[in-house]
Motif scaffolding. Structure first.
Motif, PDB file in Angstrom:
ATOM      1  N   HIS A 152     -27.647 -55.384 -57.847  1.00 12.96           N
ATOM      2  CA  HIS A 152     -28.001 -56.410 -58.825  1.00 12.96           C
ATOM      3  C   HIS A 152     -29.325 -57.063 -58.431  1.00 12.96           C
ATOM      4  O   HIS A 152     -29.538 -57.408 -57.267  1.00 12.96           O
ATOM      5  CB  HIS A 152     -26.907 -57.470 -58.918  1.00 12.96           C
ATOM      6  CG  HIS A 152     -25.676 -56.982 -59.589  1.00 12.96           C
ATOM      7  ND1 HIS A 152     -24.622 -56.437 -58.901  1.00 12.96           N
ATOM      8  CD2 HIS A 152     -25.339 -56.938 -60.906  1.00 12.96           C
ATOM      9  CE1 HIS A 152     -23.691 -56.075 -59.761  1.00 12.96           C
ATOM     10  NE2 HIS A 152     -24.095 -56.367 -60.982  1.00 12.96           N
ATOM     11  N   VAL A 167     -26.938 -58.302 -67.228  1.00  8.20           N
ATOM     12  CA  VAL A 167     -25.487 -58.305 -67.369  1.00  8.20           C
ATOM     13  C   VAL A 167     -24.915 -59.718 -67.433  1.00  8.20           C
ATOM     14  O   VAL A 167     -23.780 -59.905 -67.857  1.00  8.20           O
ATOM     15  CB  VAL A 167     -24.815 -57.529 -66.214  1.00  8.20           C
ATOM     16  CG1 VAL A 167     -25.128 -56.058 -66.314  1.00  8.20           C
ATOM     17  CG2 VAL A 167     -25.237 -58.080 -64.861  1.00  8.20           C
ATOM     18  N   GLU A 168     -25.703 -60.686 -67.022  1.00  8.01           N
ATOM     19  CA  GLU A 168     -25.155 -62.031 -66.931  1.00  8.01           C
ATOM     20  C   GLU A 168     -26.311 -63.020 -66.798  1.00  8.01           C
ATOM     21  O   GLU A 168     -27.378 -62.653 -66.283  1.00  8.01           O
ATOM     22  CB  GLU A 168     -24.265 -62.100 -65.678  1.00  8.01           C
ATOM     23  CG  GLU A 168     -23.342 -63.273 -65.605  1.00  8.01           C
ATOM     24  CD  GLU A 168     -22.548 -63.246 -64.300  1.00  8.01           C
ATOM     25  OE1 GLU A 168     -22.775 -62.321 -63.490  1.00  8.01           O
ATOM     26  OE2 GLU A 168     -21.747 -64.158 -64.101  1.00  8.01           O
ATOM     27  N   SER A 169     -26.097 -64.240 -67.222  1.00 10.82           N
ATOM     28  CA  SER A 169     -27.111 -65.274 -67.002  1.00 10.82           C
ATOM     29  C   SER A 169     -26.411 -66.613 -66.829  1.00 10.82           C
ATOM     30  O   SER A 169     -25.267 -66.799 -67.245  1.00 10.82           O
ATOM     31  CB  SER A 169     -28.109 -65.330 -68.172  1.00 10.82           C
ATOM     32  OG  SER A 169     -27.456 -65.762 -69.342  1.00 10.82           O
ATOM     33  N   LEU A 170     -27.128 -67.530 -66.219  1.00 13.19           N
ATOM     34  CA  LEU A 170     -26.562 -68.859 -65.964  1.00 13.19           C
ATOM     35  C   LEU A 170     -27.686 -69.881 -65.950  1.00 13.19           C
ATOM     36  O   LEU A 170     -28.737 -69.650 -65.340  1.00 13.19           O
ATOM     37  CB  LEU A 170     -25.844 -68.876 -64.605  1.00 13.19           C
ATOM     38  CG  LEU A 170     -25.222 -70.219 -64.204  1.00 13.19           C
ATOM     39  CD1 LEU A 170     -23.946 -70.467 -65.000  1.00 13.19           C
ATOM     40  CD2 LEU A 170     -24.925 -70.258 -62.712  1.00 13.19           C
ATOM     41  N   SER A 180     -28.891 -61.969 -64.107  1.00 13.16           N
ATOM     42  CA  SER A 180     -28.474 -60.888 -63.224  1.00 13.16           C
ATOM     43  C   SER A 180     -28.708 -59.572 -63.952  1.00 13.16           C
ATOM     44  O   SER A 180     -28.249 -59.383 -65.082  1.00 13.16           O
ATOM     45  CB  SER A 180     -26.991 -61.041 -62.866  1.00 13.16           C
ATOM     46  OG  SER A 180     -26.553 -59.921 -62.145  1.00 13.16           O
ATOM     47  N   SER A 218     -20.993 -63.175 -59.325  1.00 16.14           N
ATOM     48  CA  SER A 218     -19.964 -62.318 -59.944  1.00 16.14           C
ATOM     49  C   SER A 218     -18.645 -63.040 -60.161  1.00 16.14           C
ATOM     50  O   SER A 218     -17.683 -62.780 -59.440  1.00 16.14           O
ATOM     51  CB  SER A 218     -19.746 -61.047 -59.113  1.00 16.14           C
ATOM     52  OG  SER A 218     -20.902 -60.325 -58.985  1.00 16.14           O
ATOM     53  N   PRO A 219     -18.542 -63.877 -61.109  1.00 18.83           N
ATOM     54  CA  PRO A 219     -19.607 -64.249 -62.033  1.00 18.83           C
ATOM     55  C   PRO A 219     -20.475 -65.355 -61.448  1.00 18.83           C
ATOM     56  O   PRO A 219     -20.071 -66.040 -60.500  1.00 18.83           O
ATOM     57  CB  PRO A 219     -18.831 -64.761 -63.256  1.00 18.83           C
ATOM     58  CG  PRO A 219     -17.584 -65.335 -62.656  1.00 18.83           C
ATOM     59  CD  PRO A 219     -17.242 -64.467 -61.494  1.00 18.83           C
ATOM     60  N   ARG A 269     -21.927 -68.758 -60.915  1.00 14.12           N
ATOM     61  CA  ARG A 269     -21.324 -70.089 -61.091  1.00 14.12           C
ATOM     62  C   ARG A 269     -22.017 -71.048 -60.139  1.00 14.12           C
ATOM     63  O   ARG A 269     -22.216 -70.723 -58.964  1.00 14.12           O
ATOM     64  CB  ARG A 269     -19.834 -70.035 -60.784  1.00 14.12           C
ATOM     65  CG  ARG A 269     -19.113 -71.360 -60.861  1.00 14.12           C
ATOM     66  CD  ARG A 269     -17.606 -71.143 -60.694  1.00 14.12           C
ATOM     67  NE  ARG A 269     -17.298 -70.535 -59.401  1.00 14.12           N
ATOM     68  CZ  ARG A 269     -17.107 -71.223 -58.274  1.00 14.12           C
ATOM     69  NH1 ARG A 269     -17.199 -72.543 -58.283  1.00 14.12           N
ATOM     70  NH2 ARG A 269     -16.820 -70.604 -57.142  1.00 14.12           N
TER      71      ARG A 269
END
Lengths: 655, 384
Positions: A122, A144-147, A135, A183-184, A186
């Motif tokens: 990643h 695949v993911e964001s925050l 990410s 992952s995830p 946070r």
């Protein structure tokens, strides 16, 4: 018509024109005095108050974008280099063997900082303009993911801890760091850091994160400033130590040294309390390296030489053996190679007083700086291959990444990302802006005091009266277009004058910047937008901000008492630039100031430019009115309560 | 008429008999059977006090607040600076020369996320982060007023109780909000304490009872003394015991109110009130209350009372400085014990309690209450 008639007619026309002119002049002066409430003003041009639209500002116009390399990360096998191209909203993958771009990924929001997880599966991307971390799967090369994190994240580091993997993110505009579980994604904690955190590294055991801040802070404008190295316990996000980097600022990166109990952070030693005209005597500004142990005990050592400086140290990389460090000098287009064995020897022998004085001894660097490698324009961030054989240098204003063979300390090739933007005057101007070659002994560049055109948060002794003690707050260049005249005394009518001959004589102590470069430089400056302009412009206000806005534009007090026009906020700080570009007296003259009138600064981005007032005496916006207000000269504030002051400040932060 | 006279006589006889019986009971010896052991109490008993005074390194005789941080370090707000005791027993004092806004530290709270300690003083608010102090004043920040009596943290917001209203600092945005009599239900702006609950914030208002604020909804609810009388409790168990709120504390659904006229508790449905004359409460002059696992640890001018609402234990100081313990069990006679150690002073200004021990800030030193052996409640993590 008879000749006599034409003479008479011409005379009448002249008299009429003169009458119109005199009358118009008189009317305009009366108009200015009426609407400003000031009887000391005479004729001023209409554009002080009219015909100004933000949308017409140079910085609001479309401009060319360039694939300028920002953060980099090397895959664990060393085969791929990931490069963030913030200006074109891309992250690219390059093959380190062929130096070809193999994959491209568009990520909106100015991807700036990069970090890989331990397996290289990643890639984490800090998106500066969207306040988020994304990410990316390196296998599919897709997000695949964001925050969401703090404001303007610019750097991040990954580590494994006893409580799981962690990401530590430096949020440059909210002065904090986000500690994230992965992952995830946070957020576990958001500890406060120094001002404008810009670099982050983690210790080899993953327990500690080290965050360096770019801007310094001082409790009073006449006391030495310090920036900060923040130590964070990564499993929980707890702050362990906030170590001071005395008289230092502009730390933009930090690196852990494998095998040693060290963290290394490049920095700029700044002596803003020394009259700035003493540049010729050296070390008003010099480059150094902070060596910190795991407890945050810091020793500062110089990177410059007595007669040659390597301005704007930025990125740093350390080889896996912990024997060499490489420091990019963005202002002098070079990489300083530091032999860490030699540095360790010196540190082992030096006593405490010698260590405290080390940063002032520019002869010292010869003991451990073993080479200076030339690069293309503006090397900023560095990365090193896992085997330590290849150093990657992001040549930001050349749109390229230089590969250096660390064994022979020689360049072995370039990853070409763009054409360098030589046809773009804004890009050319930024090159001038970041070039230390225009100053005496290459001591500093424009960027040394104005990182990215912004402020460094310091007041400098400009020695204007010949005896020093004449402090002037450093003002932001972001959003400067259209706000002439310049300087706090308002004597420079244009950026060309401001950055021209006088500047060379007073500050640079060299020949002036050549005319073509000067034109490019001013073009660049005029295209610097206020911070986050697109995000703030025409956005709805919160109720508190709206009340603050009403206070700003108030023409009378709640009991109906009129506020004199000259003391209404909006009169001098007239929208949309929030300046009338005139001199005003707000009761802040000090013994070092020859007069009481100061240029009215624009307020775009004012929330980010502390300290305030002409000499930086007000550390916060609140202090302008609570501590340094005199007889309601700086707006009528004596009727405000604390609610109103807070709301006004909230409104000002939206500009 | 005759019937009535007979009836009165009958009742008088009954009352006399009842009085005799109760007198016998009062003056009789305690029952032969031992009361239930201390371990059967709903909270731990203090076995001994370990006291710290200026002789031991405390920078002042007067301690206003005490807090054990999550890293085990003990923070003490004193009349003369902020003291931190590391786990190895070493002390470090922060004073104005270190950037502390004022030497008189009145309240403390820890940010559970970052470990930062927030300290309210007589002149300004302080953030102690990684050894660095950042001071906030009413003149350089949105702090409502420099006199900070109480601090609390809920989610990302720091709450302060000041002499000019309650303030809320959003730790992520840096924005301040002020709540006072101008923009809330608050009776007056003089706020003494903050208690952060799960969904709401309780503000102890001097002369204004308790204000409950729901930050999400932006609503306010006021709890006032129903009888509105300063001296008498005309309607017990019906609301706050008095409008003069000296402290509020909340834990696990239970709110405690300390006043200078008694103690009150609110469990979300029902109020209970206590005054010294009608309960084991050590004194009506209650400076402070700490809430831990439904138990209130109450600091008064006459020592400490500990209660879950039914059982009470008082720790008092005898005439000769000896420690006195009073155990009041429901429907049982008072058990009095003399302790070998005592609180250093009976004027208790601050308390910290967890499952391991208890600390008291008093007018003449700091005291560590060492618990008698007791079974600790399992934490959620341990229970899994």
């Amino acid at each position: 018509m008879k000749p006599g008639g034409s003479v008479i007619l011409s005379t009448l026309v002249l008299i009429g024109s003169a009458g119109v002119g005199v009358g118009g002049y008189g009317w305009s002066v009366a108009h200015v005095r009426r609407w400003s409430g000031r009887q000391d003003l005479n004729f001023v041009t209409c554009d002080h108050c009219h015909f100004v639209k933000l949308e017409r500002m140079p910085w609001a116009q479309p401009r060319a974008h360039h694939p300028s390399p920002a953060g980099m990360a090397v895959s664990p096998d060393g085969r791929h280099l990931y490069i963030a191209l913030d200006d074109v909203n891309q992250v690219v993958e390059a093959d380190t063997a062929t130096r070809a771009i193999t994959r491209r990924l568009t990520i909106a929001g100015g991807p700036f900082g990069l970090a890989l997880d331990s397996q290289g599966e990643h890639l984490f991307v800090a998106c500066r303009d969207r306040d988020q971390v994304v990410s990316v799967s390196t296998r599919e090369f897709t997000p695949v993911e964001s925050l969401g994190v703090g404001t303007a994240p610019v750097a991040l580091a990954f580590c494994q801890t006893k409580d799981g993997p962690r990401l530590v993110v430096a949020n440059s505009m909210s002065d904090d760091a986000s500690v994230l579980a992965v992952s995830p994604l946070r957020e576990i904690a958001r500890p406060e850091t120094g001002r404008e955190p810009y670099g982050v590294a983690v210790s080899a055991d993953g327990k500690l994160a080290f965050v360096v801040s770019r801007l310094a802070w001082s409790p009073h404008f006449k006391t030495p400033s310090a920036s900060e190295l923040t130590l964070i316990y990564t499993p929980s996000g707890r702050v362990m130590k906030r170590a001071s980097l005395a008289s230092a600022h502009l730390s933009e990166a930090v690196a852990s040294v494998p095998g040693r109990d060290w963290e290394l952070a490049p920095l700029v030693k700044v002596r803003n309390l020394v009259p700035i005209t003493q540049v010729a005597n050296g070390w008003v500004m010099s480059s150094g390296l902070a060596v910190s142990d795991k407890l945050g005990r810091v020793v500062q050592v110089p990177l410059d030489e007595a007669n040659d400086y390597f301005a704007d140290p930025s990125g740093i990389a350390v080889d896996a053996a912990g024997r060499r460090a490489y420091v990019a000098s963005g202002g002098s287009d070079s990489i300083s190679v530091v032999d860490l064995d030699r540095l360790a020897n010196w540190l082992a022998k030096a006593d405490a007083p010698t260590k405290r004085a080390a940063a002032r001894d520019l002869t010292l660097s010869a003991q451990y700086v073993i080479d200076r490698l030339p690069t293309a324009r503006n090397p900023r961030q560095l990365a090193i291959s896992p085997d330590g054989r290849t150093l990657f240098v992001a040549e930001r204003l050349n749109d390229s990444v230089l590969e250096v063979d660390t064994a022979g300390l020689r360049p072995i090739g370039r990853i070409v990302l763009g054409d360098g933007g030589a046809a773009d005057p804004i890009r050319r101007g930024e090159r001038v802006f970041t070039q230390a070659g225009h100053t005496f002994q290459r001591q500093f560049s424009c960027r040394s005091c104005h990182p990215d055109g912004h402020v460094d948060g310091l007041a400098y002794d400009f020695d204007g009266n010949g005896i020093g003690d004449n402090f002037l707050d450093n003002r932001s260049l972001q959003g400067v277009a259209g706000t002439e005249p310049f300087k706090w005394n308002g004597l420079n009518p244009s950026l060309e004058v401001q950055c021209g001959v006088r500047f060379a004589r007073v500050l640079m102590r060299t020949d002036p910047i050549p005319p073509a470069d000067l034109k490019d430089l001013t073009t660049y400056l005029k295209h610097l937008p206020p911070p986050r302009w697109e995000r703030k412009h025409n956005q709805p206000l919160t109720p508190a901000q709206a009340r603050g806005r009403r206070l700003f534009f108030a023409t009378q007090q709640p009991d109906g008492t009129p506020i004199p026009r000259a003391r209404q906020c909006q009169t001098c700080h007239r929208p949309p630039l929030y300046t009338d570009r005139l001199m005003s007296s707000v009761g802040t003259q000090s013994p070092g100031n020859p007069h009481e009138m100061f240029d009215t600064p624009h307020l775009l981005g004012i929330g980010q430019t502390a300290p305030y007032l002409h000499d930086g005496r007000a550390r916060t916006l609140e202090e302008i009115w609570t501590t340094y207000q005199t007889n309601d000269l700086h707006g009528v504030s004596s009727y405000w309560n604390k609610h109103q002051l807070n709301e006004l400040v909230e409104f000002l932060k939206t500009l | 008429m005759k019937t009535k006279l007979l009836s009165e006589k009958w009742w008088m006889t009954l009352l006399t008999a009842a009085g005799l019986l109760s007198a016998v009971n009062v003056f009789a010896d305690p029952p032969a059977a031992n009361p239930s052991p201390a371990s059967a109490l709903p909270f731990p008993l203090i076995e001994r006090f370990e006291n710290y005074t200026e002789k031991d390194g405390l920078p002042a005789h007067k301690a206003h607040a005490v807090l054990k941080a999550s890293d085990g370090r003990l923070w003490v707000g004193t009349y003369n600076g902020l003291l931190v005791r590391a786990q190895d027993g070493t002390y470090h004092r922060y004073g104005p020369e270190d950037g502390l806004s004022h030497k008189m530290v009145m309240c403390l709270v820890e940010d559970p996320q970052t470990g930062d300690i927030w300290a309210g003083t007589m002149r300004g608010l302080n953030r102690v982060s990684g050894g660095r102090i950042t001071a906030y004043y009413q003149t350089d920040s949105g702090l409502p007023n420099n006199v900070v009596y109480g601090v609390g943290i809920r989610e990302d917001v720091l709450w302060v109780a000041t002499a000019a209203g309650a303030g809320a600092l959003n730790l992520k945005t840096g924005s301040w909000k002020i709540y006072d009599h101008n923009n809330s239900i608050m009776h007056e702006p003089w706020c003494y304490s903050i208690a952060c609950a799960k969904d709401v914030v309780y503000i102890g208002v001097w002369g204004g009872g308790i204000v409950e604020h729901d930050p999400k909804l932006g609503t306010f609810k006021e709890y006032r003394d129903p009888d509105g009388d300063f001296q008498y409790i005309l309607v017990p168990d019906s609301g706050p015991i008095n409008d003069i709120t000296s402290w509020v504390a909340w834990d696990d659904g239970v709110l405690w109110q300390a006043t200078y006229f008694g103690l009150a508790r609110y469990d979300g449905a029902r109020w209970r009130t206590w005054v010294a004359a009608k309960s084991p409460l050590a004194s009506d002059f209650v400076n402070f209350v700490w809430s831990h696992r439904h138990v209130g640890w109450v600091g008064t001018d006459r020592g400490v009372s500990v209660t879950d609402g039914s059982t009470w234990v008082n720790y008092l100081v005898g005439e000769h400085g000896e420690g006195l313990m009073e155990i009041h069990r429901p429907n049982q006679p008072v058990e009095k014990r003399t302790m070998t150690t005592a609180l250093p002073n009976s004027f208790v200004l601050g308390i910290y309690v967890d499952d391991d021990d208890v600390w008291f800030a008093t007018s003449n030193g700091l005291s560590h209450g060492v618990f008698a052996p007791h079974s600790k409640p399992a934490t959620v993590a341990e229970a899994r």
